[in-house]
Scaffold this active site. Structure first.
Site, PDB file in Angstrom:
ATOM      1  N   THR A 117      43.589   5.861  43.287  1.00 48.94           N
ATOM      2  CA  THR A 117      42.322   6.604  43.272  1.00 48.94           C
ATOM      3  C   THR A 117      41.839   6.821  44.706  1.00 48.94           C
ATOM      4  O   THR A 117      41.465   7.944  45.092  1.00 48.94           O
ATOM      5  CB  THR A 117      41.273   5.808  42.451  1.00 48.94           C
ATOM      6  OG1 THR A 117      41.829   5.542  41.162  1.00 48.94           O
ATOM      7  CG2 THR A 117      39.979   6.563  42.304  1.00 48.94           C
ATOM      8  N   TRP A 132      35.923   7.854  43.072  1.00 51.60           N
ATOM      9  CA  TRP A 132      36.096   7.871  41.609  1.00 51.60           C
ATOM     10  C   TRP A 132      34.960   8.692  40.978  1.00 51.60           C
ATOM     11  O   TRP A 132      35.217   9.541  40.130  1.00 51.60           O
ATOM     12  CB  TRP A 132      36.104   6.424  41.078  1.00 51.60           C
ATOM     13  CG  TRP A 132      36.265   6.308  39.598  1.00 51.60           C
ATOM     14  CD1 TRP A 132      37.429   6.398  38.892  1.00 51.60           C
ATOM     15  CD2 TRP A 132      35.221   6.085  38.643  1.00 51.60           C
ATOM     16  NE1 TRP A 132      37.172   6.236  37.549  1.00 51.60           N
ATOM     17  CE2 TRP A 132      35.832   6.043  37.371  1.00 51.60           C
ATOM     18  CE3 TRP A 132      33.834   5.912  38.750  1.00 51.60           C
ATOM     19  CZ2 TRP A 132      35.104   5.836  36.199  1.00 51.60           C
ATOM     20  CZ3 TRP A 132      33.111   5.695  37.589  1.00 51.60           C
ATOM     21  CH2 TRP A 132      33.737   5.664  36.328  1.00 51.60           C
ATOM     22  N   LYS A 146      43.963   1.738  44.178  1.00 55.98           N
ATOM     23  CA  LYS A 146      44.707   2.233  45.358  1.00 55.98           C
ATOM     24  C   LYS A 146      45.029   3.712  45.210  1.00 55.98           C
ATOM     25  O   LYS A 146      44.794   4.491  46.111  1.00 55.98           O
ATOM     26  CB  LYS A 146      46.032   1.488  45.500  1.00 55.98           C
ATOM     27  CG  LYS A 146      46.002   0.319  46.392  1.00 55.98           C
ATOM     28  CD  LYS A 146      47.375  -0.262  46.576  1.00 55.98           C
ATOM     29  CE  LYS A 146      48.234  -0.260  45.352  1.00 55.98           C
ATOM     30  NZ  LYS A 146      47.776  -1.054  44.227  1.00 55.98           N
ATOM     31  N   PHE A 205      32.462   0.374  42.417  1.00 57.58           N
ATOM     32  CA  PHE A 205      32.306   0.395  40.949  1.00 57.58           C
ATOM     33  C   PHE A 205      30.820   0.420  40.629  1.00 57.58           C
ATOM     34  O   PHE A 205      30.004  -0.094  41.406  1.00 57.58           O
ATOM     35  CB  PHE A 205      32.978  -0.840  40.314  1.00 57.58           C
ATOM     36  CG  PHE A 205      34.453  -0.657  40.101  1.00 57.58           C
ATOM     37  CD1 PHE A 205      35.315  -0.540  41.181  1.00 57.58           C
ATOM     38  CD2 PHE A 205      34.995  -0.567  38.822  1.00 57.58           C
ATOM     39  CE1 PHE A 205      36.683  -0.338  40.989  1.00 57.58           C
ATOM     40  CE2 PHE A 205      36.357  -0.372  38.618  1.00 57.58           C
ATOM     41  CZ  PHE A 205      37.202  -0.258  39.710  1.00 57.58           C
ATOM     42  N   ALA A 233      56.179  -2.865  42.626  1.00 65.82           N
ATOM     43  CA  ALA A 233      56.156  -3.635  43.882  1.00 65.82           C
ATOM     44  C   ALA A 233      56.354  -5.128  43.657  1.00 65.82           C
ATOM     45  O   ALA A 233      56.642  -5.854  44.600  1.00 65.82           O
ATOM     46  CB  ALA A 233      54.850  -3.399  44.609  1.00 65.82           C
ATOM     47  N   PHE A 284      50.672  -2.634  44.264  1.00 65.31           N
ATOM     48  CA  PHE A 284      50.011  -3.941  44.158  1.00 65.31           C
ATOM     49  C   PHE A 284      49.356  -4.339  45.492  1.00 65.31           C
ATOM     50  O   PHE A 284      48.927  -3.474  46.245  1.00 65.31           O
ATOM     51  CB  PHE A 284      50.971  -5.013  43.632  1.00 65.31           C
ATOM     52  CG  PHE A 284      51.363  -4.773  42.187  1.00 65.31           C
ATOM     53  CD1 PHE A 284      50.398  -4.613  41.201  1.00 65.31           C
ATOM     54  CD2 PHE A 284      52.696  -4.697  41.815  1.00 65.31           C
ATOM     55  CE1 PHE A 284      50.747  -4.391  39.882  1.00 65.31           C
ATOM     56  CE2 PHE A 284      53.051  -4.474  40.483  1.00 65.31           C
ATOM     57  CZ  PHE A 284      52.081  -4.321  39.536  1.00 65.31           C
ATOM     58  N   LYS A 305      48.067  -1.521  32.119  1.00 62.63           N
ATOM     59  CA  LYS A 305      47.477  -1.079  33.376  1.00 62.63           C
ATOM     60  C   LYS A 305      47.149   0.408  33.397  1.00 62.63           C
ATOM     61  O   LYS A 305      46.347   0.876  34.190  1.00 62.63           O
ATOM     62  CB  LYS A 305      48.452  -1.429  34.507  1.00 62.63           C
ATOM     63  CG  LYS A 305      47.865  -1.311  35.877  1.00 62.63           C
ATOM     64  CD  LYS A 305      48.722  -2.024  36.888  1.00 62.63           C
ATOM     65  CE  LYS A 305      48.267  -1.683  38.283  1.00 62.63           C
ATOM     66  NZ  LYS A 305      48.536  -0.304  38.655  1.00 62.63           N
ATOM     67  N   ARG A 359      53.605   7.333  44.015  1.00 65.07           N
ATOM     68  CA  ARG A 359      54.724   6.972  43.133  1.00 65.07           C
ATOM     69  C   ARG A 359      54.574   7.638  41.771  1.00 65.07           C
ATOM     70  O   ARG A 359      53.472   7.986  41.350  1.00 65.07           O
ATOM     71  CB  ARG A 359      54.764   5.463  42.937  1.00 65.07           C
ATOM     72  CG  ARG A 359      55.294   4.740  44.147  1.00 65.07           C
ATOM     73  CD  ARG A 359      55.139   3.262  43.985  1.00 65.07           C
ATOM     74  NE  ARG A 359      53.765   2.925  43.709  1.00 65.07           N
ATOM     75  CZ  ARG A 359      53.375   1.836  43.077  1.00 65.07           C
ATOM     76  NH1 ARG A 359      54.251   0.980  42.638  1.00 65.07           N
ATOM     77  NH2 ARG A 359      52.096   1.603  42.881  1.00 65.07           N
TER      78      ARG A 359
HETATM   79  P1  ADP Z   1      45.910   0.996  41.467  1.00 63.80           P
HETATM   80  O1  ADP Z   1      46.524   2.156  42.143  1.00 63.80           O
HETATM   81  O2  ADP Z   1      45.351  -0.002  42.421  1.00 63.80           O
HETATM   82  O3  ADP Z   1      46.742   0.383  40.423  1.00 63.80           O
HETATM   83  P2  ADP Z   1      44.324   2.999  40.123  1.00 63.80           P
HETATM   84  O4  ADP Z   1      43.851   3.895  41.211  1.00 63.80           O
HETATM   85  O5  ADP Z   1      45.480   3.438  39.295  1.00 63.80           O
HETATM   86  O6  ADP Z   1      44.621   1.535  40.694  1.00 63.80           O
HETATM   87  O7  ADP Z   1      43.085   2.672  39.193  1.00 63.80           O
HETATM   88  C1  ADP Z   1      43.221   1.844  38.064  1.00 63.80           C
HETATM   89  C2  ADP Z   1      42.185   2.246  37.022  1.00 63.80           C
HETATM   90  O8  ADP Z   1      40.895   1.918  37.509  1.00 63.80           O
HETATM   91  C3  ADP Z   1      42.170   3.735  36.686  1.00 63.80           C
HETATM   92  O9  ADP Z   1      42.058   3.884  35.296  1.00 63.80           O
HETATM   93  C4  ADP Z   1      40.928   4.271  37.376  1.00 63.80           C
HETATM   94  O10 ADP Z   1      40.311   5.315  36.641  1.00 63.80           O
HETATM   95  C5  ADP Z   1      40.025   3.052  37.410  1.00 63.80           C
HETATM   96  N1  ADP Z   1      39.180   3.058  38.603  1.00 63.80           N
HETATM   97  C6  ADP Z   1      39.587   3.131  39.886  1.00 63.80           C
HETATM   98  N2  ADP Z   1      38.528   3.110  40.711  1.00 63.80           N
HETATM   99  C7  ADP Z   1      37.424   3.031  39.932  1.00 63.80           C
HETATM  100  C8  ADP Z   1      36.014   2.967  40.196  1.00 63.80           C
HETATM  101  N3  ADP Z   1      35.552   2.976  41.437  1.00 63.80           N
HETATM  102  N4  ADP Z   1      35.166   2.882  39.140  1.00 63.80           N
HETATM  103  C9  ADP Z   1      35.642   2.850  37.879  1.00 63.80           C
HETATM  104  N5  ADP Z   1      36.960   2.901  37.554  1.00 63.80           N
HETATM  105  C10 ADP Z   1      37.840   2.988  38.564  1.00 63.80           C
END
Ligand code: ADP
Length: 560
Positions: free
Chosen positions: A78, A414, A76, A386, A278, A306, A110, A99
């Site tokens: 990202t 990403w 989210k 991904f 959340a 979340f 996480k 946040r």
């Molecule tokens: P959320 O906000 O949903 O908790 P984040 O944006 O913090 O998720 O991402 C969680 C983890 O996943 C981070 O370490 C990020 O680098 C990784 N991540 C997010 N999107 C991708 C993607 N498309 N491919 C690989 N890793 C990703």
């Protein structure tokens, strides 16, 4: 796949391209006098400056939320950051509001909350560690109040506080299960009055929620005065106002209340401010930061924690009334891997193509889409791409969404930064033009069980709610105190629509179990604790901290 880790990408780009925060501030019309700098790349914005600006209907609010996640998070933050960068690439004045990270997930499982890959906010390590000290200020303010309560009891207990009924707990911003239940005041008459106590994680504290919902310094003080710290021997509530310490607690938060300004790797101005979880709190960044993003940009992009059953529901039912503006568009982040996980695939097998599991797990996304549509806000699905996703999986997901009349956009921020979010940004701009009528889920005047039923039946898809004897007693007491008109903040697992983290997908006909309520009168909501959700998490067997290091030159590894 990115060859580099999040911290490596952030570090390389920070060294090469990070801009002084004064330049970022200038992009949104802030002069050096309007900000207080914390080093070269972080600043707080003065409240007086923000108070001079207004939000008009021309300012567009975009809320990013997601399906029920896997334990790693579904991207989210990202996608929020990448969408902001993409809008900026399309020459829109975009400002992001996120946040603040908590050290619990940073050191635990996480990871941080600064996005990932080429869609990150920087300086990454600073933001994820101590940042501008807001989390420490909240921890200190919370524990100062706890110390003042025990001191009041030690010196005669004029308010006749029943020490068995003190609800104000101490806090710490790290997962520490050993502190969930503690005994304090041991050692004799000069060491305090012994009593059972416990710790919450700072991001679950009422003060965090209060900071995030306050609209000014005076509103902050008003809210702090209303906090109920426990009950007296006649079982009447005792507040911070009764203790006469609202001023002291507010002044400890005077700087923490000011929104923090940083930048993305592509220099999009970003507020990172306030960080309630959340699952056990209301899950959104501060009202002041979201208002700042709205006031200073044409497009404000924000996220709620979340899945949409938790963060977005609370954004819409708790934060929107304080914000005075509802989202004009909602982006639902879905990943192929989390849909397969919701379709029954084990975490270890998520990289293998599995169309059948994807279709089964789609039930989860479908319910979230329909839930968000109930509020009357246009929804776009962002498929956070991904590297293991196959073309067949992406196409299947797009077709499934299309059948519901919702656009699902393959998003690759990403790997590519804002360039990977252009299609999503265009789809969101199109959705902003759709006519819509905002519809809240419930009216504040409804009774506590009516409000909880609305959440359980219309959002979770459940059938009924069971209350413990304690919860039933509390509901009667709250009604007698006139507290029953407040919104409800559900504390529930993030992994499932139910209160059992193992029930994935879109279960039906289930019962939600409310074991206890916590009246957060300063925040202005009633927390309903469901299932086994804990307000002080524990660290996993292999916490992220085990893989972290810093070398003699200050280079950090293992943050993500
Ligand atoms: P959320 O906000 O949903 O908790 P984040 O944006 O913090 O998720 O991402 C969680 C983890 O996943 C981070 O370490 C990020 O680098 C990784 N991540 C997010 N999107 C991708 C993607 N498309 N491919 C690989 N890793 C990703």
């Amino acid at each position: 796949m990115n060859a580099m880790s999040d911290i490596e990408i952030a570090r390389k780009n920070e060294q090469q391209a990070i801009k002084p925060i004064t330049e970022i501030a200038q992009q949104i019309g802030l002069q050096p006098d309007d900000i207080e700098q914390y080093g070269s790349y972080k600043a707080k914005v003065k409240l007086a400056t923000l108070a001079q600006q207004c939000v008009s209907n021309a300012h567009r609010l975009i809320l990013v939320t997601s399906i029920n996640p896997t334990p790693a998070g579904e991207g989210k933050s990202t996608v929020t950051i990448g969408l902001g960068d993409a809008l900026k690439r399309l020459n829109k004045r975009a400002v992001i509001a996120l946040r603040e990270p908590s050290l619990g997930p940073v050191m635990g499982i996480k990871g941080g909350a600064t996005g990932g890959g080429y869609a990150q906010v920087v300086p990454m390590a600073d933001i994820n560690l101590h940042f501008t000290g807001d989390m420490h200020a909240l921890t200190s303010a919370n524990n100062t109040l706890a110390a003042l309560i025990d001191n009041h009891i030690q010196h005669g207990n004029q308010l006749q506080i029943d020490q068995r009924r003190i609800t104000w707990k101490r806090v710490l911003d790290i997962n520490d299960r050993a502190l969930r239940q503690v005994v304090i005041g041991l050692g004799g008459p000069t060491q305090g009055v012994p009593r059972q106590d416990g710790f919450n994680i700072t991001v679950a504290s009422e003060l965090m929620a209060v900071l995030c919902l306050a609209t000014s310094l005076s509103d902050l003080k008003q809210r702090i005065s209303k906090i109920v710290i426990g009950y007296n021997i006649n079982q009447q509530p005792v507040t911070v106002a009764d203790l006469k310490v609202a001023g002291a607690i507010t002044l400890l938060l005077k700087d923490a209340l000011k929104p923090n300004l940083v930048q993305t790797l592509e220099h999009t101005p970003t507020f990172v401010h306030g960080g309630p979880f959340a699952n056990i709190a209301h899950g959104c960044n501060s009202v002041l930061a979201t208002q700042a993003a709205l006031k200073l940009g044409d497009y404000a992009i924000t996220e709620a924690g979340f899945g949409a059953d938790l963060g977005a529901e609370k954004f819409l039912d708790i934060k929107v009334p304080q914000l005075g503006k509802h989202p004009d568009a909602i982006v639902l982040v879905a990943t192929v891997r989390a849909l397969k996980y919701n379709g029954g695939v084990a975490l270890a097998d998520l990289k293998q193509e599995n169309i059948a599991a994807l279709k089964a797990g789609f039930a989860n996304l479908k319910r979230h889409i329909q839930n968000m549509q109930q509020y009357g806000v246009p929804v776009t699905v962002a498929i956070n791409h991904f590297t293991a996703d196959t073309a067949a999986e992406i196409t299947t997901l797009q077709q499934l969404c299309q059948a519901l009349g919702v656009q699902a956009v393959d998003t690759n921020v990403w790997a590519k930064g804002g360039a990977g979010g252009i299609d999503l940004a265009k789809a969101v701009i199109t959705s902003l033009a759709e006519q819509h009528t905002y519809q809240p889920l419930y009216e504040p005047q409804a009774s506590i069980p009516e409000k909880i039923n609305a959440i359980v039946q219309k959002i979770y898809g459940g059938k009924k709610v069971e209350y413990t004897a304690k919860a039933k007693r509390q509901m009667a007491d709250f009604a007698a105190n006139g507290w029953d008109k407040l919104p409800i903040c559900m504390a529930k697992t993030q992994y499932s629509f139910t209160d059992d983290p193992k029930q994935l997908g879109a279960p039906e006909d289930f019962t939600i179990h409310v074991r206890e309520f916590v009246p957060d009168l300063g925040a202005g909501f009633l927390v309903a604790l469901t299932g086994h959700v804990l307000t002080m998490p524990g660290l996993p067997k292999h916490p992220a901290a085990l893989d972290m290091d810093i070398d003699a030159d200050g280079n950090i590894t293992g943050l993500f």
